[in-house]
Design a protein around this motif. Structure first.
Motif, PDB file in Angstrom:
ATOM      1  N   GLY A 198      48.899  42.700 -25.948  1.00  0.00           N
ATOM      2  CA  GLY A 198      49.588  41.549 -25.375  1.00  0.00           C
ATOM      3  C   GLY A 198      48.617  40.634 -24.653  1.00  0.00           C
ATOM      4  O   GLY A 198      47.539  41.060 -24.239  1.00  0.00           O
ATOM      5  N   PHE A 199      49.030  39.381 -24.519  1.00  0.00           N
ATOM      6  CA  PHE A 199      48.226  38.372 -23.831  1.00  0.00           C
ATOM      7  C   PHE A 199      49.190  37.524 -23.018  1.00  0.00           C
ATOM      8  O   PHE A 199      50.183  37.029 -23.559  1.00  0.00           O
ATOM      9  N   PHE A 200      48.916  37.346 -21.731  1.00  0.00           N
ATOM     10  CA  PHE A 200      49.883  36.738 -20.821  1.00  0.00           C
ATOM     11  C   PHE A 200      49.203  35.772 -19.857  1.00  0.00           C
ATOM     12  O   PHE A 200      48.006  35.884 -19.604  1.00  0.00           O
ATOM     13  N   THR A 201      49.984  34.863 -19.306  1.00  0.00           N
ATOM     14  CA  THR A 201      49.563  34.059 -18.162  1.00  0.00           C
ATOM     15  C   THR A 201      50.503  34.379 -17.011  1.00  0.00           C
ATOM     16  O   THR A 201      51.660  34.772 -17.230  1.00  0.00           O
ATOM     17  N   THR A 202      50.029  34.213 -15.789  1.00  0.00           N
ATOM     18  CA  THR A 202      50.848  34.540 -14.625  1.00  0.00           C
ATOM     19  C   THR A 202      51.768  33.369 -14.272  1.00  0.00           C
ATOM     20  O   THR A 202      51.373  32.205 -14.362  1.00  0.00           O
ATOM     21  N   GLU A 203      52.979  33.709 -13.894  1.00  0.00           N
ATOM     22  CA  GLU A 203      53.970  32.709 -13.475  1.00  0.00           C
ATOM     23  C   GLU A 203      54.335  32.855 -12.001  1.00  0.00           C
ATOM     24  O   GLU A 203      54.888  31.945 -11.407  1.00  0.00           O
ATOM     25  N   THR A 204      54.095  34.026 -11.425  1.00  0.00           N
ATOM     26  CA  THR A 204      54.340  34.267 -10.003  1.00  0.00           C
ATOM     27  C   THR A 204      53.145  35.039  -9.454  1.00  0.00           C
ATOM     28  O   THR A 204      52.286  35.499 -10.208  1.00  0.00           O
ATOM     29  N   GLY A 205      53.123  35.198  -8.126  1.00  0.00           N
ATOM     30  CA  GLY A 205      51.978  35.873  -7.522  1.00  0.00           C
ATOM     31  C   GLY A 205      50.766  34.977  -7.609  1.00  0.00           C
ATOM     32  O   GLY A 205      50.864  33.762  -7.481  1.00  0.00           O
ATOM     33  N   GLU A 206      49.606  35.573  -7.857  1.00  0.00           N
ATOM     34  CA  GLU A 206      48.392  34.768  -8.001  1.00  0.00           C
ATOM     35  C   GLU A 206      48.444  34.021  -9.329  1.00  0.00           C
ATOM     36  O   GLU A 206      48.581  34.628 -10.389  1.00  0.00           O
ATOM     37  N   LEU A 207      48.358  32.713  -9.264  1.00  0.00           N
ATOM     38  CA  LEU A 207      48.481  31.874 -10.452  1.00  0.00           C
ATOM     39  C   LEU A 207      47.120  31.642 -11.096  1.00  0.00           C
ATOM     40  O   LEU A 207      46.092  32.044 -10.572  1.00  0.00           O
ATOM     41  N   ASN A 208      47.158  30.991 -12.244  1.00  0.00           N
ATOM     42  CA  ASN A 208      45.950  30.641 -12.998  1.00  0.00           C
ATOM     43  C   ASN A 208      45.182  31.877 -13.446  1.00  0.00           C
ATOM     44  O   ASN A 208      43.953  31.893 -13.446  1.00  0.00           O
TER      45      ASN A 208
END
Length: 104
Positions: A39-49
């Protein structure tokens, strides 16, 4: 089986360029050498970017061999020179599934 969790923290302006480079240039080489992208993800909550990716390996020796092959590929080295400056911080964790984990 083990899972490798990689988390890269980027500055906000570098997220899109990094994802574009990764998808178009890095991913084909990673799939060739590492193989099992979970899987490959980007963050939406917590630490961003942040981008987070998970890779499966048979065991630690399999991981070591595959990553050594990756880092001996001249095309990967050229790609790494391009994207490493975009990354502020890299974190890696190796995860072992429990006996009852659905992912084993």
């Amino acid at each position: 089986m083990i899972l490798e969790e990689r988390c890269y923290t980027l500055s906000p302006q570098n997220v899109r360029p990094f994802l574009s480079f990764y998808e178009n240039e890095g991913l084909p080489m990673l799939l060739k050498h590492l193989g099992d992208l979970k899987g490959f993800f980007t963050t939406e909550t917590g630490e961003l970017n942040q981008v987070v990716h998970l890779w499966g390996f048979a065991d630690l020796a399999d991981r070591e061999q595959r990553r050594a092959q990756l880092w001996s590929d001249p095309m990967w080295l050229a790609y790494a020179d391009k994207v490493l400056p975009l990354i502020l911080r890299m974190q890696t964790r190796l995860l072992r599934p429990t006996a009852f984990s659905p992912m084993r």
